[in-house]
Design a protein around this motif. Structure first.
Motif: not given
Lengths: 638, 163, 105, 531
Positions: D330-334
């Motif tokens: 999630f953090a990477g995608a954001m």
């Protein structure tokens, strides 16, 4: 206050880069030169200071860590920018900053009349920053940052004379081949962090034995992926094709990046993760085999090259093969030792070649050199020292480090690898002295106009050559077993590689066998030299006769086994054609076609409807009635 | 006696209607239509709608038919030319459709669909608004006629055709 | 006197249906715009007849009032229709409906 | 009562758009200054959000609630959390840059251009801040109109085709979404009795798996078009090629994020079961997108098309990160959403700079630009490296986290995606070499003017962001992390809500990831099979 110990070392070159960017041309040539060399010199001084501080510590406490700041923290994964100094990285920073400083000084002379002088030193300093970050990193992620940073700088420096299309092409090729290696490295890192939870060296290496089944698939795959990254960076089979093309860049670049520092990053990474590799013996075998194969393969190609820098490039690939061979057989200490000595004499060889090219106004073909000994005395003397060193003749540095590797190979039972190493040593001695003879001895084949403004290089170039020559001479002596405690250099590295590690798998050999091994390797070197002298000096026709006898072999060697062309045909062209077709056919026809198709579908439908509007009032009345009838029928059925 | 009258009026009404539709000459058709309207007026009388019968005769037979005749005369129409296969086909189709319609209507009636069955939807209070509504409609009719008629003053085709 | 409905309602409706259909056929079959107009008049009157019949049946004046409306509409319609026919005749020299198809889709 | 900050942020650009539109046509100088002042003021309004927002506090912040359509139960409700705050900042910064960058690019009808650009900005902000699904849908549609006009009026030769295609394509998707929203509305109405479109109400609603399947498909289809994901991407190259520079910057930087934001905010938390079941398909499409986008980008003769296809590849990473279903992913995608906005926005600006001077986007028309345009070349180099994901720049942090997340869920996914790292280097470097390196091939390129002060001003914030996120990503991560973990936890709770037990993602070949329903954040415990 006590000056910061570690992070100052990479920070200095970065500061020089920032300063030069800000000040711009106001700095002028002298200012830029002083700024660049000063920064690297200062970081060399700090490196020495740090190494001494480390040496002062007791044997077991020899590791200093400095955490700069928390870089990333997501969920349970975290990585921070931190620097680690232990005997291994101490050796590396000394080599990098030392040789780097000499090359910087040399470049001020070599690049003196290049228009974009400032940009060159900008890139060189940026490279030093990236290399030092790589070496001093305390976790694999920061190492990867340095790893790709040096990849970028090599891309920029190879393509420094960007107006030359071949240079730009070579730069791109280098970056992409490196990127393929980095792909492996990245996946290896991901595997390690998923199983052990961290990339920080201490945590990683301590957690590894529990997280992985020794010799299991997971650790083997992970370490092989790391090794794939190393082959990309250190130009081993199969990802070596970029190094010979990288000779497009200015010679000091070849000396610094493609001989002394960057290409050794792969060896450093494998040595740093030695405990992981030892968990996966299969990977170690692969490393040894690939190292030996590359050593021999590159040496054979080196025989037939006519461009002085190409010969040295293949020689570098071959020597790197030796280092990987050392790591593969478990003699990590020997590998690092050879890395250090190689940095000295290979950097010297490249700088000497640069001085020769500089003198002959950019002539690089050996066939148009010869008899330069008298005209370029200093270059000749230093180049001779380096050539002897690389051939492995005692008491020069090359002998000690190469002998250590062969000894390691033999002692750990890898007789095949040892034999290949020996054969490689002969070839190395042969092609190095072939280069020496063709360049410095024999009749002068120098073209006329190059002849009369042939001149010895300025002192700013000669002094570094001289220093490196001394280092190539005495560099090996720290390998002499003064006190009984065995090999001082390896004892220095013991805290890192662990006492058993280096020699764990080694069977101590009786002194008689050890002396025999030394004899054999020296004889091999002499054999190569004598043969080279006979072939190229005493009886030039011998070389041509050999060429006629095996024309096929010669052509194959000259064309570098057609590896480049093969890879292009097998990988690059199909990829290009596939994506061309993918775009033209698949994207435009199918996918876009489908979208427009939907559009045409509706249009067709509406055209059909239009037919009903005939314009005759009668038809409209008819439809009216039909509608009414239908309605009636509907109610009827209710 | 009422039935007899009804029968007479019905027959004349149907007969005249058929003649209006079938006869080639529009003038004759117009005249038959007048007769039809009179028969219809008679029927209204039977249904005790005397006032309506009078209005029917005056408005329809008097005003509208006169208008028709005027236009027919004005355009000096001759007999309609309606021969050829295409028209025969159309006539055939027309009759066929007519019989079909009558068939369904007959089915309806046979089903005994009681006319009174329509739900007694309360008629909207048309009350006095009926008057205004009719006057507006008439006004619109007159204005339309004037606008279309006006076109004749300018020579035809000098500007784009009248709306 | 509101004698019981002498003539049964269904007869009236049947008659109205017949006249309506005849008018409809006239509209569909004939080429001459005027005859079509007359047929429309027939259809309208058929409807009027039905209205009056119902009015009589339900004994309320609403039906008849509605017939007034129909008459008004018929009058307006005839006025405009004939004007159009006259204009079209002036342009195209024809009254035949199937020769006027300018508004073809 | 507290000042309605979010409404101010949303409607200020709209008001200034009207102001700009009212100005007389010829006063081009005043138009430009007013538009710039408005855009910068908007940045000033939105920036304090960065400090005032407490990332750790759960739920929406700076909430505004007003009745809008009482009959339907639809409320005008706004709210912000870590995720939308970052996207709002991205929008305001890039719109300001787009306004300043198009001073010289837009000559005809500048007034309407700036008005539309500002109106577009308020549409986008509304979409990010709406917490009422109907309001979200209204802003989602409202956003299309200005973009359609921007492409349709100021675009290139085939602009009408591109604009219509863009509009219809997105509209088709979003209509399906409207149906899904209504379905949800009725589900909620039957379940709780009170008619409402509030997102929190839907979060609390337990949706039967069968309904969840269709609802998810409807939402996913609408967002997949916007992302764009593989088969639904063909509108992007056309829209980008024909859009004016400012238009394609905003299109690439913000509009594409609507898709991934939609997945993150609606599709995954609302329909966790369906997301879990369809995860392999969506990841499959994302991987195809990464490869396909990169390969096709490699052979593009047109610079803008190349960057457009590269967006398909980059956002493939984003989707992979989202569907890795763990906090790293999630953090990477954001982060990748922000990075892509910055680097691709910069790339389009760079193409715009060259287009302004040479009126051509074909790579063949350029060559050896480094010599005449050194500063431009340096900026182009940095932006290219950020797009390729060189460590030290923002690209690397995002990509590494996405790959890490993906590896934890399924190593095969990460392996395939990591190839994207090579492919992106291939097409970017090859383009860079053909445009920048080599001798100057065309005479016109000889004396092109280097970046003017205004253009450097435009690139400065982007370059700073590239290095800031690259070297100090933690401030950004701290702000987005709590909101992401809450979304992940919400998805898990709701998964447990409708079907107790463990949501298992049976994943071909890789680890078998078991997400036991535990409310705490952090990554799912990997009961990976130890090899």
């Amino acid at each position: 206050m006590t000056l910061p110990l570690l992070w100052i070392i990479p920070a200095l070159p970065l500061g020089a880069v920032a300063l030069s960017l800000l000040l711009g041309d106001r700095l002028g040539r002298r200012g830029t030169a002083w700024l660049a060399c000063g920064a690297v010199g200062a970081s060399f001084a700090f490196a020495v200071r740090a190494a001494l501080a480390l040496a002062a510590r007791p044997e077991e406490g020899r590791s200093i860590t400095e955490v700069a700041y928390r870089w990333m923290q997501v969920g349970d994964f975290s990585a921070n920018v931190a620097f680690l100094l232990d005997p291994l990285s101490a050796v590396m920073i000394l080599v990098v900053t030392g040789v780097g400083f000499l090359i910087h000084v040399y470049s001020t002379g070599y690049m003196a009349h290049d228009p974009s002088f400032r940009r060159f030193f900008l890139y060189l300093n940026l490279f030093m920053f990236a290399m030092l970050t790589l070496v001093l990193a305390d976790n694999l992620l920061l190492l990867f940052v340095g790893w790709e940073g040096v990849g970028l700088c090599s891309y920029l420096l190879i393509g420094f004379w960007y107006t030359k299309p071949s240079a730009a092409e070579a730069g791109k090729k280098a970056f992409i081949v490196n990127r393929i290696g980095d792909f492996g490295f990245l996946l290896g890192m991901l595997a390690l962090v998923t199983w052990t939870g961290s990339l920080q060296y201490d945590a990683l290496f301590s957690a590894a034995p529990q997280a992985f089944v020794a010799g299991g698939i997971a650790i083997t795959v992970a370490t092989l992926l790391l090794f794939l990254g190393a082959t990309g960076k250190s130009a081993q089979i199969p990802l070596y094709t970029w190094l010979p093309d990288a000779m497009e860049g200015p010679t000091p670049v070849s000396a610094l990046i493609h001989a002394a520092t960057m290409v050794t990053a792969g060896v450093y990474m494998v040595a740093r993760c030695h405990s992981l590799f030892q968990l996966a013996p299969i990977s170690l075998e692969v490393v040894a085999v690939v190292g030996a194969a590359t050593a021999l393969f590159a040496a054979t190609i080196g025989l037939a090259q006519n461009d002085i820098k190409r010969v040295l490039a293949y020689s570098t690939i071959s020597q790197l093969g030796y280092m990987f061979m050392a790591c593969g057989v478990g003699a990590f200490g020997a590998g690092i030792f050879h890395l250090m000595t190689h940095a000295f004499f290979k950097a010297l060889l490249f700088l000497g070649a640069g001085s020769v090219i500089h003198a002959l106004s950019d002539e690089q073909d050996l066939r148009r050199m010869g008899g330069l000994a008298k005209k370029l005395p200093w270059t000749h003397a230093t180049m001779l020292v380096a050539t002897i060193a690389i051939a492995g003749i005692p008491p020069f540095a090359g002998f000690f480090s190469k002998d250590e590797i062969l000894h390691g190979a033999f002692a750990s039972g890898h007789y095949g690898v040892w034999a290949v190493g020996l054969l490689g040593a002969i070839l190395t001695a042969f092609y190095m002295f072939r280069l020496y003879v063709l360049a410095f001895r024999g009749g002068s084949r120098v073209s006329h106009e190059a002849e009369h403004h042939l001149h010895e290089s300025p002192p700013s170039m000669i002094v570094p050559l001289f220093v490196l020559a001394i280092l190539s001479l005495i560099g090996g002596w720290i390998g002499l077993p003064f006190q009984r405690g065995g090999h001082p250099f390896e004892r220095w590295l013991e805290p890192v590689f662990g006492a058993g590690g280096a020699h764990g798998t080694m069977r101590p050999l009786s002194p008689m066998i050890e002396w025999l091994l030394i004899e054999v390797s020296v004889v091999a070197a002499l054999l190569g030299i004598v043969f080279a002298f006979r072939a190229y000096l005493k009886d030039p026709s011998l070389a041509t006769r050999l060429r006629e006898r095996w024309p096929a072999v010669h052509r194959m060697l000259v064309h570098k086994y057609w590896v480049d062309e093969g890879l292009d045909a097998l990988v690059v062209m199909p990829l290009y054609r596939a994506s061309q077709r993918l775009w033209r056919f698949w994207d435009e026809k199918i996918v876009d076609g489908a979208v427009n198709g939907v559009g045409f579908l509706f249009e067709g439908f509406s055209v059909g409807l239009r037919l009903f509007q005939t314009g005759f009032v009668g038809t409209y009345a008819l439809f009216l009635t039909l509608g009414a009838v239908a309605l009636l029928l509907h109610f009827l059925r209710q | 006696m009422m039935l007899l009258l009804f029968a007479v009026f019905a027959i004349t009404l149907v007969g005249c209607s058929l003649m209006v539709v079938l006869h080639r000459n529009p003038v004759t058709s117009a005249l038959f239509l007048v007769v039809a309207f009179c028969a219809l007026a008679g029927l209204y009388l039977l249904l005790q709608a005397e006032f309506l019968a009078m209005v029917q005769v005056i408005v329809y037979a008097g005003a509208i038919m006169v208008l028709f005749l005027f236009v027919i005369m004005y355009l000096n129409l001759k007999r309609d030319v309606e021969d050829g296969l295409q028209f025969a086909l159309r006539r055939g189709a027309g009759w066929l459709l007519g019989i079909l319609l009558l068939g369904t209507a007959a089915l309806f009636l046979s089903r005994g669909w009681a006319p009174g069955a329509t739900t007694e939807a309360s008629p909207p209070p048309i009350g006095n608004s009926a008057a205004e509504l009719t006057s507006i409609l008439l006004l619109v009719g007159i204005v339309g006629a004037v606008v279309i008629g006006r076109g004749r003053a300018k020579p035809p085709g000098s500007e784009e055709p009248a709306p | 006197m509101s004698a019981p409905m002498a003539v049964p309602l269904s007869w009236m409706l049947a008659l109205s249906g017949v006249v309506f259909v005849i008018g409809l056929i006239g509209v569909l079959v004939r080429r001459n715009a005027l005859v079509i107009f007359m047929s429309i008049e027939l259809m309208l009157n058929a409807a009027n007849l039905a209205f009056v019949a119902f009015a009589r049946q339900l004994d309320s004046l609403d039906g008849q009032v509605f017939v007034f409306f129909v008459m008004t509409v018929a009058a307006a319609e005839v006025a405009i229709g004939l004007a159009i026919i006259v204009n079209v005749f002036r342009l195209r020299e024809t009254v035949y409906v199937d020769e006027i198809n300018l508004l073809k889709g | 009562m507290p000042i309605p900050w979010l409404s101010l942020v949303i409607f200020f650009p709209l008001v200034s758009a009207v102001l700009v539109a009212v100005l007389p046509r010829e006063a081009s100088r005043t138009i430009r200054t007013l538009a710039t002042v408005a855009a910068l003021a908007e940045v000033a309004f939105a920036l304090p959000l960065w400090w005032r927002l407490e990332p750790a506090r759960a739920g929406w912040q700076f909430v505004e609630q007003r009745t809008w359509l009482p009959a339907l139960g639809a409320t005008y409700s706004l709210g912000i959390d870590g995720i939308s705050m970052l996207l709002v900042l991205l929008t305001v910064v890039l719109t300001a840059i787009a306004v300043i960058a198009s001073f010289r690019a837009i000559e005809k009808r500048a007034r309407e251009f700036y008005a539309l650009l500002l109106a577009l900005e308020s549409g986008m902000l509304g979409t990010f801040l709406a917490t009422d699904l109907l309001l979200f849908y209204v802003f989602w549609e409202a956003m299309l109109v200005p973009m359609y006009l921007l492409i349709g009026v100021w675009g290139g030769p085939r602009r009408v085709y591109a604009a219509v295609k863009f509009f219809l394509y997105t509209m088709a998707g979003s209509v399906l979404m409207l149906v899904a929203i209504l379905w949800l509305y009725f589900l909620n109405k039957n379940a709780t009795g009170t008619p409402s479109f509030a997102l929190d109400a839907f979060y609390a609603l337990s949706i039967p798996p069968a309904a969840q399947w269709w609802l998810f498909l409807a939402f996913a289809f609408a967002f997949a078009i916007k992302v764009p994901m593989f088969p639904l991407h063909t509108w992007l190259p056309d829209a980008h090629v024909e859009a004016p520079t400012a238009g394609s910057v905003i299109l690439a930087a913000v509009l594409l994020k609507m898709g991934t934001y939609g997945f993150l905010r609606f599709a995954i938390p609302l329909f966790p079961q369906a997301s879990a079941q369809l995860a392999p398909w969506i990841v499959g499409l994302a991987l195809v997108g990464i490869w396909y986008g990169a390969l096709v980008a490699m052979v593009q003769p047109d610079l803008k098309k190349l960057v457009a296809y590269s967006s398909v590849s980059h956002l493939g990473f984003c989707m992979l990160g989202l569907y890795a279903m763990n906090s790293q992913g999630f953090a990477g995608a954001m982060l990748q959403m922000l990075n892509h906005g910055v680097s691709t926005g910069a790339l389009f600006l760079l193409v715009g700079v060259v287009y302004e001077r040479r009126h051509s986007r074909m790579i063949a028309d350029f060559g050896g630009l480094w010599k005449p345009l050194p500063v431009y070349a340096a900026v182009f180099l940095v932006v290219m490296l950020s797009s390729v994901g060189l460590p030290g720049t923002n690209g690397f942090v995002g990509e590494f986290l996405v790959l890490l997340g993906a590896f934890r869920t399924n190593p095969v996914w990460a392996g395939l995606a990591a190839v994207g790292v090579i492919l992106s280097a291939v097409y970017m470097l090859w383009m860079f070499q053909r445009v920048m390196f080599g001798p100057v091939t065309h005479a016109e390129n000889e004396h092109l003017a280097d970046l003017s002060f205004r253009e450097r001003l435009v690139f400065a914030p982007l370059l700073i962001l590239i290095f800031a996120i690259g070297v100090f990503p933690q401030p950004f991560l701290d702000r987005m992390q709590p909101a992401l973990d809450r979304t992940l936890a919400l998805a898990r709770q709701r998964a447990a809500l409708s079907a107790p037990g463990r949501v298992e993602i049976a994943v071909p070949g890789g680890l078998k990831v078991v997400i036991p329903p535990q409310p705490s954040g952090g990554t799912p415990p990997i009961e990976g099979t130890r090899r």
